[in-house]
Design a protein around this motif. Structure first.
Motif, PDB file in Angstrom:
ATOM      1  N   GLY A 285       1.025  -1.222  -0.057  1.00 46.02           N
ATOM      2  CA  GLY A 285       0.120  -0.006  -0.042  1.00 46.02           C
ATOM      3  C   GLY A 285       0.935   1.264   0.117  1.00 46.02           C
ATOM      4  O   GLY A 285       1.829   1.390   0.773  1.00 46.02           O
ATOM      5  N   GLY A 286       0.403   2.369  -0.650  1.00 45.99           N
ATOM      6  CA  GLY A 286       1.238   3.563  -0.956  1.00 45.99           C
ATOM      7  C   GLY A 286       2.323   3.439  -1.690  1.00 45.99           C
ATOM      8  O   GLY A 286       2.230   2.332  -2.596  1.00 45.99           O
ATOM      9  N   GLY A 299       9.588 -14.078  -6.598  1.00 47.50           N
ATOM     10  CA  GLY A 299       8.619 -14.806  -7.550  1.00 47.50           C
ATOM     11  C   GLY A 299       7.507 -14.472  -7.845  1.00 47.50           C
ATOM     12  O   GLY A 299       6.607 -15.013  -8.407  1.00 47.50           O
ATOM     13  N   ALA A 300       7.216 -13.051  -7.391  1.00 49.08           N
ATOM     14  CA  ALA A 300       6.004 -12.541  -7.855  1.00 49.08           C
ATOM     15  C   ALA A 300       5.703 -12.362  -9.325  1.00 49.08           C
ATOM     16  O   ALA A 300       6.674 -12.067  -9.918  1.00 49.08           O
ATOM     17  CB  ALA A 300       5.811 -11.222  -7.055  1.00 49.08           C
ATOM     18  N   ASP A 301       4.554 -12.663  -9.834  1.00 49.84           N
ATOM     19  CA  ASP A 301       4.034 -12.319 -11.209  1.00 49.84           C
ATOM     20  C   ASP A 301       3.625 -10.759 -11.374  1.00 49.84           C
ATOM     21  O   ASP A 301       3.930 -10.404 -12.496  1.00 49.84           O
ATOM     22  CB  ASP A 301       3.181 -13.374 -11.569  1.00 49.84           C
ATOM     23  CG  ASP A 301       3.543 -14.812 -11.514  1.00 49.84           C
ATOM     24  OD1 ASP A 301       4.429 -15.026 -11.862  1.00 49.84           O
ATOM     25  OD2 ASP A 301       2.716 -15.457 -10.551  1.00 49.84           O
ATOM     26  N   VAL A 302       3.153 -10.315 -10.302  1.00 51.01           N
ATOM     27  CA  VAL A 302       2.712  -8.979 -10.317  1.00 51.01           C
ATOM     28  C   VAL A 302       3.073  -8.188  -9.295  1.00 51.01           C
ATOM     29  O   VAL A 302       2.978  -8.872  -7.913  1.00 51.01           O
ATOM     30  CB  VAL A 302       1.094  -8.874 -10.603  1.00 51.01           C
ATOM     31  CG1 VAL A 302       0.587  -7.537 -10.677  1.00 51.01           C
ATOM     32  CG2 VAL A 302       0.790  -9.260 -12.163  1.00 51.01           C
ATOM     33  N   PHE A 303       3.414  -7.243  -9.203  1.00 48.56           N
ATOM     34  CA  PHE A 303       3.469  -6.411  -7.965  1.00 48.56           C
ATOM     35  C   PHE A 303       2.523  -4.907  -8.001  1.00 48.56           C
ATOM     36  O   PHE A 303       2.596  -4.221  -8.863  1.00 48.56           O
ATOM     37  CB  PHE A 303       4.965  -5.579  -7.992  1.00 48.56           C
ATOM     38  CG  PHE A 303       5.524  -4.829  -6.911  1.00 48.56           C
ATOM     39  CD1 PHE A 303       4.895  -4.966  -5.664  1.00 48.56           C
ATOM     40  CD2 PHE A 303       6.477  -3.856  -6.898  1.00 48.56           C
ATOM     41  CE1 PHE A 303       5.188  -4.232  -4.516  1.00 48.56           C
ATOM     42  CE2 PHE A 303       6.691  -2.923  -5.826  1.00 48.56           C
ATOM     43  CZ  PHE A 303       5.985  -3.266  -4.651  1.00 48.56           C
ATOM     44  N   VAL A 304       1.701  -5.142  -6.819  1.00 44.44           N
ATOM     45  CA  VAL A 304       0.631  -4.091  -7.094  1.00 44.44           C
ATOM     46  C   VAL A 304       1.055  -2.792  -5.976  1.00 44.44           C
ATOM     47  O   VAL A 304       1.346  -3.392  -4.499  1.00 44.44           O
ATOM     48  CB  VAL A 304      -0.837  -4.738  -6.302  1.00 44.44           C
ATOM     49  CG1 VAL A 304      -1.744  -3.674  -6.297  1.00 44.44           C
ATOM     50  CG2 VAL A 304      -0.940  -5.684  -7.415  1.00 44.44           C
ATOM     51  N   THR A 305       1.318  -1.730  -6.344  1.00 34.49           N
ATOM     52  CA  THR A 305       1.749  -0.583  -5.329  1.00 34.49           C
ATOM     53  C   THR A 305       1.246   0.684  -5.959  1.00 34.49           C
ATOM     54  O   THR A 305       0.292   0.736  -6.627  1.00 34.49           O
ATOM     55  CB  THR A 305       3.108  -0.837  -5.197  1.00 34.49           C
ATOM     56  OG1 THR A 305       3.479   0.225  -4.212  1.00 34.49           O
ATOM     57  CG2 THR A 305       3.800  -0.332  -6.523  1.00 34.49           C
ATOM     58  N   ALA A 306       1.808   1.837  -5.847  1.00 32.24           N
ATOM     59  CA  ALA A 306       1.389   2.926  -6.190  1.00 32.24           C
ATOM     60  C   ALA A 306       2.753   4.128  -6.245  1.00 32.24           C
ATOM     61  O   ALA A 306       3.736   3.528  -5.716  1.00 32.24           O
ATOM     62  CB  ALA A 306       0.187   3.791  -5.177  1.00 32.24           C
ATOM     63  N   ASP A 307       2.400   5.145  -6.876  1.00 34.63           N
ATOM     64  CA  ASP A 307       3.242   6.317  -6.826  1.00 34.63           C
ATOM     65  C   ASP A 307       4.666   5.967  -7.682  1.00 34.63           C
ATOM     66  O   ASP A 307       5.667   6.438  -7.425  1.00 34.63           O
ATOM     67  CB  ASP A 307       3.678   6.792  -5.433  1.00 34.63           C
ATOM     68  CG  ASP A 307       2.558   7.280  -4.653  1.00 34.63           C
ATOM     69  OD1 ASP A 307       1.493   7.532  -5.267  1.00 34.63           O
ATOM     70  OD2 ASP A 307       2.632   7.347  -3.273  1.00 34.63           O
ATOM     71  N   HIS A 327      -2.273   5.920  -4.912  1.00 33.07           N
ATOM     72  CA  HIS A 327      -1.966   5.877  -3.501  1.00 33.07           C
ATOM     73  C   HIS A 327      -3.333   5.828  -2.657  1.00 33.07           C
ATOM     74  O   HIS A 327      -3.378   4.794  -1.923  1.00 33.07           O
ATOM     75  CB  HIS A 327      -1.283   7.203  -3.174  1.00 33.07           C
ATOM     76  CG  HIS A 327      -0.358   6.969  -1.810  1.00 33.07           C
ATOM     77  ND1 HIS A 327       0.944   7.158  -1.638  1.00 33.07           N
ATOM     78  CD2 HIS A 327      -0.937   6.946  -0.697  1.00 33.07           C
ATOM     79  CE1 HIS A 327       1.214   7.066  -0.343  1.00 33.07           C
ATOM     80  NE2 HIS A 327       0.042   6.871   0.328  1.00 33.07           N
ATOM     81  N   PHE A 328      -4.088   6.687  -3.000  1.00 36.73           N
ATOM     82  CA  PHE A 328      -5.522   6.555  -2.198  1.00 36.73           C
ATOM     83  C   PHE A 328      -6.064   5.116  -2.394  1.00 36.73           C
ATOM     84  O   PHE A 328      -6.650   4.474  -1.577  1.00 36.73           O
ATOM     85  CB  PHE A 328      -6.418   7.703  -2.690  1.00 36.73           C
ATOM     86  CG  PHE A 328      -7.762   7.677  -2.184  1.00 36.73           C
ATOM     87  CD1 PHE A 328      -7.769   8.333  -0.870  1.00 36.73           C
ATOM     88  CD2 PHE A 328      -8.840   6.945  -2.631  1.00 36.73           C
ATOM     89  CE1 PHE A 328      -9.188   8.055  -0.348  1.00 36.73           C
ATOM     90  CE2 PHE A 328     -10.050   6.914  -2.044  1.00 36.73           C
ATOM     91  CZ  PHE A 328     -10.235   7.721  -0.801  1.00 36.73           C
ATOM     92  N   GLU A 329      -6.200   4.628  -3.573  1.00 36.10           N
ATOM     93  CA  GLU A 329      -7.008   3.480  -3.956  1.00 36.10           C
ATOM     94  C   GLU A 329      -6.036   2.531  -3.308  1.00 36.10           C
ATOM     95  O   GLU A 329      -6.832   1.323  -2.940  1.00 36.10           O
ATOM     96  CB  GLU A 329      -6.807   3.329  -5.495  1.00 36.10           C
ATOM     97  CG  GLU A 329      -7.799   4.330  -6.274  1.00 36.10           C
ATOM     98  CD  GLU A 329      -7.319   5.649  -6.696  1.00 36.10           C
ATOM     99  OE1 GLU A 329      -7.789   6.523  -6.988  1.00 36.10           O
ATOM    100  OE2 GLU A 329      -5.964   5.922  -6.205  1.00 36.10           O
TER     101      GLU A 329
END
Length: 365
Positions: A285-286, A299-307, A327-329
Motif C-alpha cells: 500500500g502507498g 517470484g511474484a508475477d505482479v507487483f501491486v503498489t502506487a506512486d 496511492h489513495f486507491e
C-alpha cells in the motif's frame, strides 16, 4: 473513556517502534487524559475532515496519514497543515495517526489488500531486523515454570506461528549475600550453591519494560540475574509489503481487470505483459517502489503498489508486471480495517468512517 485507552490499544496492535524513521505516527494533537465518546476515521486529516468531526461531535480523528511530518515553526494559517492543526486545537479535537507502523504489521494495511484481492498463503515481503531481543535469566528449578509462564504472558516467546518458545538448561548457580541481605535460599555471608534453570526467550524490543516487570514479580530472588541481547534476526511478522497466492492462475489482462474492480481504481498503470499466468502477487500500500527487487526475488508475477514514476517502470525489465493503482486507491480500505479493530475492542465507543473522499487526485475519463 480516556484517549490514552484508545491509543494504547492501537499501539499494542501496531507499536510506534515499527514505524519508519521519516514517519510521525502517534498522538499529534491532544492529551491522553482527554475524555472521548466519539471518533472519526479517515485516510487523511484535512480541513473538511476536521469540519466533519466538529459537525458530528467527534473528539478524536484517527487517520492513516499523519497531518504533520515535519516540525512546524509558525502557525499563520498559510498552509492546510497549519490550518488543520489550528482548527483541531481550537475545537479540542485530538489527532492521531497510525501510518507505517500499521503498514509494517502482518495483519495491517497490506493484509487488507490481500484479503480484497483474494490472496492466500501470505507472508511479509521484506521482514524487518533489529527489533527482536533475547532475555536470559537464571531461576531456581522450583520456580522455572512460573517464571516462564509470566514471560510468555507478557509477550515473550513468539516465533512466527509458534508461541511459548524458550530454551532451558539446568545447572548450578552460586552466590553469597552480604550481611544485610535476605536471600530466598541460603544464609547471608555464606557461599550458596543452588540448582537453577537457565531460561532463554525472545521478545519484541518495545515490550522490554513489561517483560522485565513480569520477570521481577515472578522471580523469587532478592536480586534477579538476567541478560539482555539485541538480535539481528529478522522479525517474520513485521516488515514492508506482503506476498501471497491466488486460488487459481489468472491471465494477465484478467488479473488487471480483477485488480481494478476489487480495488475500485479509476485506472491501473502497468508495465508490458510478460506473457505468463498470474499466480503469485506482491502488494504494498502507498509508495512501494523500493520493494521491487524483493518482489522479483520472491517470484511474484505482479507487483501491486502506487506512486511509480516514469523511469521506474523500466526497472521491471520484463521479469514482472508492475501495477500502479494509485496511492489513495491502494490504502482506502485501511479505514475499514481501523473501524473493525476499534469496534472489536470498544463496542460502546461511537466510531464512524468519514464521508469525505480525501483523494487529492482526480481523473478525467
Amino acid at each position: 473513556m480516556k484517549l490514552v485507552e484508545l491509543t494504547a490499544y492501537l499501539e499494542s496492535i501496531a507499536p510506534l517502534s515499527y514505524q519508519e524513521d521519516y514517519d510521525n505516527s502517534g498522538l499529534i494533537v491532544g492529551n491522553g487524559n482527554q475524555e472521548i465518546t466519539q471518533g472519526l476515521i479517515s485516510l487523511d486529516c484535512t480541513e473538511a475532515v476536521v469540519d466533519e468531526a466538529i459537525r458530528t461531535g467527534c473528539e478524536v480523528i484517527i487517520s492513516h496519514h499523519p497531518i504533520v511530518f515535519k516540525g512546524l515553526k509558525k502557525f499563520n494559517g498559510k498552509t492546510y497543515v497549519e490550518r488543520v492543526v489550528e482548527k483541531a486545537i481550537r475545537h479540542n479535537i485530538a489527532l492521531y495517526a497510525i501510518h507505517t507502523n500499521l503498514d509494517n504489521v502482518m495483519d495491517g494495511v497490506n493484509a487488507r489488500i490481500c484479503q480484497t484481492l483474494g490472496l492466500k498463503n501470505t507472508r511479509i515481503l521484506s521482514a524487518k531486523g533489529g527489533i527482536l531481543k533475547k532475555l536470559v535469566t537464571y531461576v531456581p528449578q522450583s520456580h522455572a515454570e512460573a517464571v516462564r509462564s509470566a514471560l510468555f504472558k507478557a509477550g515473550a516467546g513468539n516465533i512466527g506461528n509458534y508461541s511459548d518458545c524458550s530454551f532451558n538448561a539446568d545447572g548450578t548457580g552460586t552466590f553469597k549475600g552480604a550481611a544485610n541481605t535476605n536471600p530466598y535460599v541460603g544464609q547471608p555471608e555464606q557461599l550458596h550453591y543452588e540448582s537453577e534453570t537457565r531460561i532463554e526467550t525472545i521478545y519484541p524490543a518495545h515490550l522490554e519494560s513489561k517483560l522485565l516487570m513480569a520477570l521481577f514479580l515472578a522471580h523469587p530472588y532478592e536480586e534477579v540475574a538476567y541478560d539482555l541481547y539485541t538480535l539481528t534476526n529478522q522479525h517474520q511478522q513485521v516488515g514492508s509489503g506482503v506476498i501471497g497466492e491466488l486460488d487459481m492462475p489468472f491471465d494477465e489482462n484478467d488479473f488487471l481487470r480483477h485488480l481494478k474492480d476489487k480495488m475500485q481504481a479509476a485506472v491501473v498503470r502497468h508495465t508490458a505483459s510478460t506473457g505468463k499466468p498470474v499466480k503469485k502477487v506482491a502488494v504494498c500500500g502507498g509508495s512501494g517502489g523500493f520493494l521491487l527487487k524483493q518482489a522479483i526475488a520472491a517470484g511474484a508475477d505482479v507487483f501491486v503498489t502506487a506512486d511509480y514514476k516514469y523511469h521506474e517502470f523500466f526497472d521491471a525489465e520484463g521479469k514482472i508486471v508492475i501495477a500502479d493503482i494509485g496511492h489513495f486507491e491502494s490504502e482506502q480500505f485501511t479505514q475499514h480495517l481501523l473501524y473493525e479493530i476499534i469496534r472489536k475492542k470498544f463496542s460502546n465507543f461511537a466510531v464512524r468512517l468519514t464521508e469525505i473522499n480525501t483523494n487529492p487526485i482526480k481523473y478525467f475519463i
